[in-house]
Design a protein around this motif. Structure first.
Motif, PDB file in Angstrom:
ATOM      1  N   LEU A 183      -5.355  23.871  16.840  1.00  0.00           N
ATOM      2  CA  LEU A 183      -5.746  24.941  17.759  1.00  0.00           C
ATOM      3  C   LEU A 183      -6.216  24.395  19.108  1.00  0.00           C
ATOM      4  CD1 LEU A 183      -5.975  27.966  18.055  1.00  0.00           C
ATOM      5  CD2 LEU A 183      -8.296  27.847  17.127  1.00  0.00           C
ATOM      6  N   LEU A 184      -7.056  23.363  19.094  1.00  0.00           N
ATOM      7  CA  LEU A 184      -7.558  22.809  20.354  1.00  0.00           C
ATOM      8  C   LEU A 184      -6.417  22.255  21.201  1.00  0.00           C
ATOM      9  CD1 LEU A 184      -9.868  22.007  22.235  1.00  0.00           C
ATOM     10  CD2 LEU A 184     -10.068  19.868  20.941  1.00  0.00           C
ATOM     11  N   THR A 185      -5.497  21.544  20.568  1.00  0.00           N
ATOM     12  CA  THR A 185      -4.358  20.984  21.302  1.00  0.00           C
ATOM     13  C   THR A 185      -3.547  22.088  21.958  1.00  0.00           C
ATOM     14  OG1 THR A 185      -4.256  19.185  19.685  1.00  0.00           O
ATOM     15  CG2 THR A 185      -2.337  19.492  21.113  1.00  0.00           C
ATOM     16  N   TRP A 186      -3.324  23.167  21.227  1.00  0.00           N
ATOM     17  CA  TRP A 186      -2.576  24.290  21.777  1.00  0.00           C
ATOM     18  C   TRP A 186      -3.344  24.982  22.892  1.00  0.00           C
ATOM     19  CZ3 TRP A 186       1.949  27.348  20.530  1.00  0.00           C
ATOM     20  CH2 TRP A 186       2.877  26.645  19.754  1.00  0.00           C
ATOM     21  N   ILE A 187      -4.640  25.136  22.723  1.00  0.00           N
ATOM     22  CA  ILE A 187      -5.441  25.765  23.780  1.00  0.00           C
ATOM     23  C   ILE A 187      -5.349  24.951  25.066  1.00  0.00           C
ATOM     24  CG2 ILE A 187      -7.802  26.281  24.527  1.00  0.00           C
ATOM     25  CD1 ILE A 187      -8.399  27.106  21.642  1.00  0.00           C
ATOM     26  N   ILE A 188      -5.501  23.633  24.934  1.00  0.00           N
ATOM     27  CA  ILE A 188      -5.414  22.763  26.115  1.00  0.00           C
ATOM     28  C   ILE A 188      -4.044  22.898  26.775  1.00  0.00           C
ATOM     29  CG2 ILE A 188      -5.384  20.358  26.897  1.00  0.00           C
ATOM     30  CD1 ILE A 188      -7.405  19.787  24.619  1.00  0.00           C
ATOM     31  N   GLY A 189      -2.998  22.824  25.968  1.00  0.00           N
ATOM     32  CA  GLY A 189      -1.653  22.902  26.518  1.00  0.00           C
ATOM     33  C   GLY A 189      -1.353  24.243  27.164  1.00  0.00           C
ATOM     34  N   LEU A 190      -1.724  25.335  26.494  1.00  0.00           N
ATOM     35  CA  LEU A 190      -1.417  26.662  27.022  1.00  0.00           C
ATOM     36  C   LEU A 190      -2.240  26.987  28.263  1.00  0.00           C
ATOM     37  CD1 LEU A 190      -1.060  28.757  23.735  1.00  0.00           C
ATOM     38  CD2 LEU A 190       0.746  27.803  25.176  1.00  0.00           C
TER      39      LEU A 190
END
Length: 290
Positions: A183-190
């Protein structure tokens, strides 16, 4: 009447960006301001590993960014020497490329669009552990059902089931990302992609120019700063790292690899700054004689 439109020169933007990055590194609690950018720097670092893996014939099973700005990329196959080097040097190289691109304001919008789309693709393809395509599919299904529901609503037709289905699909994708640790990786990317594309489409040209230069400076300095810490860790023989991987592959001490990366990184940044400064010096001279 002379125009009063605010449009600072590339040199001014560069000096401001350098000063801002240096201040956040030196002043107390400056790291709080730089923290989101450091998370993005880790995202770029891990993406470098992932891309090097794929380009050299390997496969990536996951890419993860942690709250402490550390990260991990799980891969199989590929050219190990290039993969291990691609994290630190990839971050520095991207920063240098942005600096070179920052020589011209006219390039800024396209650069931000490419970087934004690239960040989205890296998030969707590599983000998290396991099959990130499950999350991508969930989000696509959710958006698709929501769009169909909106269309039916405009036609005065029942759409509650479609909206509910869209919400369930989206929540399922988020739950998958949460349970898989992505989730954190996706939040950062998005979030990064949204900001990059938002500035590219809606901000003033000088703001676009400023962001390209600021990101170039931040990624260059952050990459070099990370390598400096890597040298400290390898000298003290603390923990595992990309340099330790290189030592295992080659038999050459990890500290040697860390120092070599530092030298290469500094050379890349010096060349980028020199190209930037020379280009803008020439433009300033040409403008002064017109």
């Amino acid at each position: 009447m002379a125009s009063t439109k605010f449009n600072p020169s590339a040199r001014t933007l560069l000096l401001f960006a350098v000063a801002l990055v240096v201040v956040t590194m030196l002043v107390p609690y400056g790291y709080i301001v730089a923290y989101p950018l450091r998370l993005f720097g880790t995202f770029v670092h891990e993406t470098g590993h992932a891309l090097a893996t794929v380009v050299t014939g390997g496969s990536v099973s996951g890419m993860h960014v942690n709250l402490d700005t550390s990260g991990l990329t799980l891969s199989r196959g590929g050219a190990s020497l290039l993969i291990s080097s691609a994290g630190y040097l990839g971050t520095v190289a991207l920063g240098a490329a942005l600096l070179v691109a920052g020589r011209r304001q006219a390039w800024a919008r396209k650069v931000l669009m490419v970087l934004g789309v690239g960040t989205l693709l890296a998030t969707a393809i590599f983000g998290g552990y396991g099959s990130s395509m499950l999350a991508v599919g969930g989000f696509i299904l959710g958006v698709g059902l929501w769009a169909l529901g909106r269309r039916r609503s405009r036609a005065d037709q029942p759409a509650g089931a479609l909206y509910a289905g869209g919400a369930v699909a989206t929540l399922a994708a988020l739950a998958y990302l949460g349970f898989s640790g992505a989730l954190l990786t996706w939040i950062i990317g998005l979030v990064a992609a949204a900001l990059l594309l938002g500035v590219a489409f809606y901000a003033a040209p000088w703001v676009q120019h400023m962001l390209v230069i600021a990101l170039g400076v931040q990624l260059s300095f952050d990459g070099l700063h990370s390598i400096r810490y890597l040298i400290d860790h390898t000298v003290a023989a603390r923990g595992h790292s990309d340099a330790v991987n290189m030592a295992q592959f080659t038999g050459i001490p990890a500290t040697v690899w860390a120092v070599l990366w530092a030298l290469v990184g500094v050379a890349i940044v010096v060349v980028a700054f020199a190209l930037f400064w020379r280009e803008n010096k020439r433009e300033s001279f040409e403008a002064s004689i017109q």
